[in-house]
Design an enzyme around this catalytic site. Structure first.
Site, PDB file in Angstrom:
ATOM      1  N   GLU A 157      47.833  -7.125   4.017  1.00  0.00           N
ATOM      2  CA  GLU A 157      46.973  -8.141   3.391  1.00  0.00           C
ATOM      3  C   GLU A 157      47.844  -9.090   2.589  1.00  0.00           C
ATOM      4  OE1 GLU A 157      44.669 -10.724   2.239  1.00  0.00           O
ATOM      5  OE2 GLU A 157      43.724  -9.184   3.491  1.00  0.00           O
ATOM      6  N   ASP A 200      52.940 -10.597   4.357  1.00  0.00           N
ATOM      7  CA  ASP A 200      52.657 -11.320   5.593  1.00  0.00           C
ATOM      8  C   ASP A 200      52.718 -10.376   6.789  1.00  0.00           C
ATOM      9  OD1 ASP A 200      52.450 -13.173   7.623  1.00  0.00           O
ATOM     10  OD2 ASP A 200      54.470 -13.970   7.370  1.00  0.00           O
ATOM     11  N   ASP A 257      42.959  -9.757  12.417  1.00  0.00           N
ATOM     12  CA  ASP A 257      41.732 -10.444  11.992  1.00  0.00           C
ATOM     13  C   ASP A 257      42.059 -11.194  10.701  1.00  0.00           C
ATOM     14  OD1 ASP A 257      39.210 -11.359  11.516  1.00  0.00           O
ATOM     15  OD2 ASP A 257      38.334  -9.417  11.024  1.00  0.00           O
TER      16      ASP A 257
END
Length: 224
Positions: free
Chosen positions: A93, A125, A143
């Site tokens: 995240e 990242d 996603d």
């Protein structure tokens, strides 16, 4: 109808744009400008991203999965519900506040999944993490945008271009799966996946599962 209340804002590292966390009663929304990235009422396609990927790698020992984007935790929850006890899931995240929201105002949505012994949270990242690995993951689930382009930040385009797809292929184990969520189809991305050496299935799923909703697109691309 209850009004929306803005709970927090968080800068996206690297480009200065902001995510906004909003709440209306028991409903949550994460916004990027005028775009709603996710809503707590709509989880079906995010869950399908996990369950369909897990079906593709079922039966393997010590399954290792990378999920790009924590969001509201629907993909992580669905994966943990079916993965065996010896599996390991890394969630990458980029925005630290999203992890804080998961442990704070949205804790009831996440249902303790961040504390599952199988889970490791990587704040950073996902693209850089993928590029640093070789033959590590059985499945990589992405996603982080509304499709195979850098909506949340332009540099995310590198996840979906030819070099990014080849990096994902390198990071996967033999017959590993790259799964990508999108709000809609993208024929050019399907071609890039196949050109990068993936056997690719494109699946249409409902935003809210069996209860309907808009049609979203999942790519399930197996490393040949």
């Amino acid at each position: 109808m209850l009004p929306w209340i803005e709970l927090d804002r968080a800068a996206i590292p690297g480009d200065g744009t902001e995510l906004r966390l909003k709440q209306r009663g028991q409903e949550f929304s994460i916004m990027l400008g005028a775009n709603e990235l996710m809503n707590s009422r709509l989880s079906g396609s995010e869950e399908a991203l996990a369950t369909l990927s897990c079906e593709r790698i079922a039966g393997r020992a010590n399954q290792t999965m990378l999920i790009g984007g924590l969001g509201m935790g629907f993909t992580l929850r669905a994966a943990l519900a079916v993965l065996p006890s010896d599996a390991h899931v890394t969630v990458a995240e980029l925005v630290p506040a999203v992890v804080e929201w998961a442990r704070g105002p949205m804790a009831d949505l996440h249902k303790g999944t961040l504390d599952d012994a199988r889970v490791d949270i990587h704040v950073g990242d996902v693209g850089a993490l993928i590029r640093s690995k070789k033959a590590v993951y059985d499945a990589i689930l992405l996603d982080v945008d509304n499709g195979p382009d850098g909506l949340s930040r332009p540099s995310n385009d590198s996840l979906y271009d030819r070099d990014g797809l080849e990096a994902a292929r390198t990071a996967l184990r033999p017959k590993g799966v790259l799964a990508v969520w999108s709000s809609g189809p993208d024929a050019a991305f399907t071609r890039r996946l196949r050109q990068a050496g993936f056997a690719t299935d494109e699946v249409s799923v409902r935003a809210n599962g069996k209860r309907g909703g808009a049609r979203h697109t999942l790519w399930l691309a197996a490393k040949a």
